[in-house]
Scaffold this motif. Structure first.
Motif, PDB file in Angstrom:
ATOM      1  N   ASP A   8     -42.654 -35.495  -6.264  1.00 38.94           N
ATOM      2  CA  ASP A   8     -43.682 -34.627  -6.841  1.00 38.94           C
ATOM      3  C   ASP A   8     -44.886 -35.437  -7.340  1.00 38.94           C
ATOM      4  N   CYS A   9     -45.119 -36.569  -6.728  1.00 35.08           N
ATOM      5  CA  CYS A   9     -46.217 -37.454  -7.132  1.00 35.08           C
ATOM      6  C   CYS A   9     -47.555 -36.723  -7.013  1.00 35.08           C
ATOM      7  N   THR A  10     -48.379 -36.846  -8.040  1.00 33.95           N
ATOM      8  CA  THR A  10     -49.712 -36.212  -8.029  1.00 33.95           C
ATOM      9  C   THR A  10     -50.780 -37.165  -7.512  1.00 33.95           C
ATOM     10  N   HIS A  11     -50.387 -38.400  -7.219  1.00 39.74           N
ATOM     11  CA  HIS A  11     -51.301 -39.434  -6.710  1.00 39.74           C
ATOM     12  C   HIS A  11     -52.418 -39.722  -7.703  1.00 39.74           C
ATOM     13  N   ALA A  12     -52.080 -39.598  -8.988  1.00 38.41           N
ATOM     14  CA  ALA A  12     -53.081 -39.850 -10.022  1.00 38.41           C
ATOM     15  C   ALA A  12     -52.719 -41.068 -10.868  1.00 38.41           C
ATOM     16  N   HIS A  13     -51.459 -41.143 -11.350  1.00 40.54           N
ATOM     17  CA  HIS A  13     -51.114 -42.214 -12.290  1.00 40.54           C
ATOM     18  C   HIS A  13     -49.673 -42.701 -12.170  1.00 40.54           C
ATOM     19  N   GLU A  14     -48.883 -42.093 -11.280  1.00 46.73           N
ATOM     20  CA  GLU A  14     -47.467 -42.429 -11.205  1.00 46.73           C
ATOM     21  C   GLU A  14     -47.256 -43.836 -10.617  1.00 46.73           C
ATOM     22  N   PRO A  15     -46.242 -44.553 -11.098  1.00 40.12           N
ATOM     23  CA  PRO A  15     -45.897 -45.840 -10.487  1.00 40.12           C
ATOM     24  C   PRO A  15     -45.304 -45.623  -9.093  1.00 40.12           C
ATOM     25  N   GLY A  16     -45.537 -46.565  -8.211  1.00 42.35           N
ATOM     26  CA  GLY A  16     -44.993 -46.462  -6.863  1.00 42.35           C
ATOM     27  C   GLY A  16     -45.702 -45.449  -5.996  1.00 42.35           C
ATOM     28  N   CYS A  17     -46.956 -45.129  -6.328  1.00 42.05           N
ATOM     29  CA  CYS A  17     -47.728 -44.148  -5.533  1.00 42.05           C
ATOM     30  C   CYS A  17     -48.350 -44.850  -4.324  1.00 42.05           C
ATOM     31  N   ALA A  18     -47.940 -44.463  -3.131  1.00 41.02           N
ATOM     32  CA  ALA A  18     -48.460 -45.075  -1.908  1.00 41.02           C
ATOM     33  C   ALA A  18     -49.915 -44.692  -1.663  1.00 41.02           C
ATOM     34  N   VAL A  19     -50.311 -43.520  -2.147  1.00 37.52           N
ATOM     35  CA  VAL A  19     -51.696 -43.074  -1.958  1.00 37.52           C
ATOM     36  C   VAL A  19     -52.646 -43.938  -2.793  1.00 37.52           C
ATOM     37  N   GLN A  20     -52.300 -44.149  -4.053  1.00 34.80           N
ATOM     38  CA  GLN A  20     -53.119 -45.000  -4.904  1.00 34.80           C
ATOM     39  C   GLN A  20     -53.116 -46.445  -4.396  1.00 34.80           C
ATOM     40  N   ALA A  21     -52.011 -46.888  -3.829  1.00 32.26           N
ATOM     41  CA  ALA A  21     -51.950 -48.233  -3.260  1.00 32.26           C
ATOM     42  C   ALA A  21     -52.917 -48.363  -2.093  1.00 32.26           C
ATOM     43  N   ALA A  22     -53.045 -47.303  -1.300  1.00 29.99           N
ATOM     44  CA  ALA A  22     -53.977 -47.320  -0.171  1.00 29.99           C
ATOM     45  C   ALA A  22     -55.425 -47.372  -0.655  1.00 29.99           C
ATOM     46  N   VAL A  23     -55.694 -46.677  -1.759  1.00 28.97           N
ATOM     47  CA  VAL A  23     -57.035 -46.752  -2.350  1.00 28.97           C
ATOM     48  C   VAL A  23     -57.307 -48.173  -2.834  1.00 28.97           C
TER      49      VAL A  23
ATOM     50  N   PHE B 129     -56.369 -33.508   5.840  1.00 29.89           N
ATOM     51  CA  PHE B 129     -56.015 -34.703   5.070  1.00 29.89           C
ATOM     52  C   PHE B 129     -54.647 -35.236   5.500  1.00 29.89           C
ATOM     53  N   ALA B 130     -54.413 -35.281   6.797  1.00 29.33           N
ATOM     54  CA  ALA B 130     -53.103 -35.696   7.312  1.00 29.33           C
ATOM     55  C   ALA B 130     -52.734 -37.101   6.867  1.00 29.33           C
ATOM     56  N   GLU B 131     -53.721 -38.003   6.748  1.00 31.05           N
ATOM     57  CA  GLU B 131     -53.381 -39.378   6.383  1.00 31.05           C
ATOM     58  C   GLU B 131     -52.869 -39.465   4.946  1.00 31.05           C
ATOM     59  N   ILE B 132     -53.366 -38.588   4.063  1.00 25.60           N
ATOM     60  CA  ILE B 132     -52.873 -38.567   2.687  1.00 25.60           C
ATOM     61  C   ILE B 132     -51.454 -38.018   2.652  1.00 25.60           C
ATOM     62  N   ASN B 133     -51.190 -36.992   3.442  1.00 22.31           N
ATOM     63  CA  ASN B 133     -49.833 -36.435   3.502  1.00 22.31           C
ATOM     64  C   ASN B 133     -48.845 -37.463   4.040  1.00 22.31           C
ATOM     65  N   GLN B 134     -49.278 -38.246   5.019  1.00 22.17           N
ATOM     66  CA  GLN B 134     -48.395 -39.273   5.585  1.00 22.17           C
ATOM     67  C   GLN B 134     -48.110 -40.370   4.562  1.00 22.17           C
ATOM     68  N   LEU B 135     -49.132 -40.748   3.799  1.00 23.50           N
ATOM     69  CA  LEU B 135     -48.934 -41.746   2.748  1.00 23.50           C
ATOM     70  C   LEU B 135     -48.013 -41.210   1.655  1.00 23.50           C
ATOM     71  N   ALA B 136     -48.144 -39.939   1.338  1.00 22.01           N
ATOM     72  CA  ALA B 136     -47.360 -39.339   0.252  1.00 22.01           C
ATOM     73  C   ALA B 136     -45.858 -39.420   0.512  1.00 22.01           C
ATOM     74  N   LEU B 137     -45.468 -39.470   1.785  1.00 21.04           N
ATOM     75  CA  LEU B 137     -44.042 -39.579   2.112  1.00 21.04           C
ATOM     76  C   LEU B 137     -43.450 -40.891   1.617  1.00 21.04           C
ATOM     77  N   LYS B 138     -44.309 -41.879   1.354  1.00 18.69           N
ATOM     78  CA  LYS B 138     -43.841 -43.194   0.912  1.00 18.69           C
ATOM     79  C   LYS B 138     -43.895 -43.349  -0.609  1.00 18.69           C
ATOM     80  N   CYS B 139     -44.376 -42.316  -1.297  1.00 16.63           N
ATOM     81  CA  CYS B 139     -44.447 -42.394  -2.757  1.00 16.63           C
ATOM     82  C   CYS B 139     -43.036 -42.424  -3.366  1.00 16.63           C
ATOM     83  N   ARG B 140     -42.884 -43.073  -4.527  1.00 19.37           N
ATOM     84  CA  ARG B 140     -41.581 -43.194  -5.189  1.00 19.37           C
ATOM     85  C   ARG B 140     -41.057 -41.831  -5.616  1.00 19.37           C
ATOM     86  N   PHE B 141     -41.969 -40.970  -6.096  1.00 23.63           N
ATOM     87  CA  PHE B 141     -41.549 -39.655  -6.587  1.00 23.63           C
ATOM     88  C   PHE B 141     -42.014 -38.558  -5.628  1.00 23.63           C
TER      89      PHE B 141
END
Length: 342
Positions: free
Chosen positions: A284-299, A270-282
């Motif tokens: 410790d983002c869980t990519h579920a509900h946090e604001p500024g989540c780059a993973v959810q933005a990609a979805v 899941f390298a692409e998810i890990n790469q997106l996670a580097l752009k998350c605001r937090f």
């Protein structure tokens, strides 16, 4: 040609012997002979010398050895003195078991075999990829039964999208062309292993690769028409010479594959998810509900599928539950489990 060639013999090199193993031999062990484990039974170990097979004496439990292991033996007694460190090792997490089950050792390439029918499952392939990555083996997905579907090539991009740089090969396992398609990974000194569900064509592929005569061939079985599930035809793991070079390890079919201790392997899948996670605001983002989540933005913008993210979440939760953490006072730590194992 002697049954026990020395460590400089090309026979051993063709069997997979390399400087990685030679450098482990201590001066006092120069009189010992390297043998590769070819078959592991409940009470017997069979070794491959490159010139023939011998039964080995041992003191440990056979469960401590994997097909593909290198061991040093006394040539007179044929007793195992010690096992050499593994270059790669494939382990399978079984339900509610504390110790993973050994699948194979010192594998260069893992052929993950699945068929173009109801057995095809992206989530299961991701599990096998994590297993291969964690072991240090090169994964290659082999799609079989291509002659039984109208558009086999439509499966290729689905599989290639599972991991960056993944090799995908489409074959008719009953055709001799299958050996040609897999030849790039089967040269002298190379070891491949076949894993996958029952009925996808692993034993058929082994027979093609090893060019076995009818009386020596691994038994093969069909699939049930109503659900495309296979019957177990391989019941143990074994090492076989590949016609023209290399060695192949066959394994029993796996209908379930639990993950545990494969965090690094999952990161590769899941390298692409890990790469997106580097752009998350937090961080410790869980990519579920946090604001500024780059993973959810990609979805949201369609560059990452919600299904892919869901499978990532499921595997990470399962891996966390099946991976022990060290707890207790210093010098007396023990394994503790984060949650219910599966």
């Amino acid at each position: 040609m002697t049954l026990f060639p020395d460590t400089t013999s090309p026979v051993l090199t063709d069997l997979g012997w390399s400087p990685f193993f030679a450098e482990q031999i201590e001066p006092a062990e120069n009189g010992l002979v390297p043998i590769r484990i070819a078959t592991v039974h409940r009470s017997r170990l069979i070794g491959e010398t490159g010139s023939g097979q011998v039964e080995l004496g041992f003191q440990q439990n056979t469960g401590d050895f994997a097909v593909g292991d290198w061991v040093l033996i006394d040539s007179e007694t044929q007793d195992i003195v010690r096992r050499l460190d593994r270059k790669t090792v494939l382990r399978r997490r079984t339900e509610n078991a504390n110790v993973p089950q050994l699948i194979a050792a010192n594998v260069d390439t893992l052929f993950i075999v699945t068929s173009c029918n109801d057995d095809f499952n992206l989530g299961r392939l991701e599990r096998y990829l994590a297993l291969a990555n964690e072991a240090g083996a090169n994964p290659v997905v082999v799609l079989t039964k291509v002659d039984q579907v109208s558009d086999a090539q439509s499966y290729r991009p689905q599989v290639e999208a599972l991991q960056q740089g993944l090799d995908v090969v489409l074959v008719n396992a009953k055709s001799s062309d299958a050996a040609i398609a897999l030849a790039p990974w089967c040269g002298p000194g190379q070891t491949v292993a076949l894993v996958g569900s029952s009925g996808v064509g692993k034993s058929t592929l082994l027979n093609i690769l090893a060019d076995k005569a009818a009386d020596e061939a691994q038994p093969t079985g069909g699939i049930r028409e109503h659900d495309s599930k296979g019957r177990h035809t391989t019941t143990s793991r074994s090492l076989h010479a590949i016609s023209g070079g290399g060695w192949v390890i066959d394994t029993p079919g796996m209908r379930t594959l639990h993950v545990g201790n494969v965090a690094a392997g999952l990161d590769v899948v899941f390298a692409e998810i890990n790469q997106l996670a580097l752009k998350c605001r937090f961080r410790d983002c869980t990519h579920a509900h946090e604001p500024g989540c780059a993973v959810q933005a990609a979805v949201a913008d369609g560059t990452l599928s919600a299904e892919r993210l869901g499978r990532w979440r499921k595997l990470h939760e399962e891996n966390s539950a099946n991976t022990p953490v060290q707890s207790g006072p210093r010098g007396n730590k023990s394994d503790a489990w984060r949650g219910k194992r599966r």
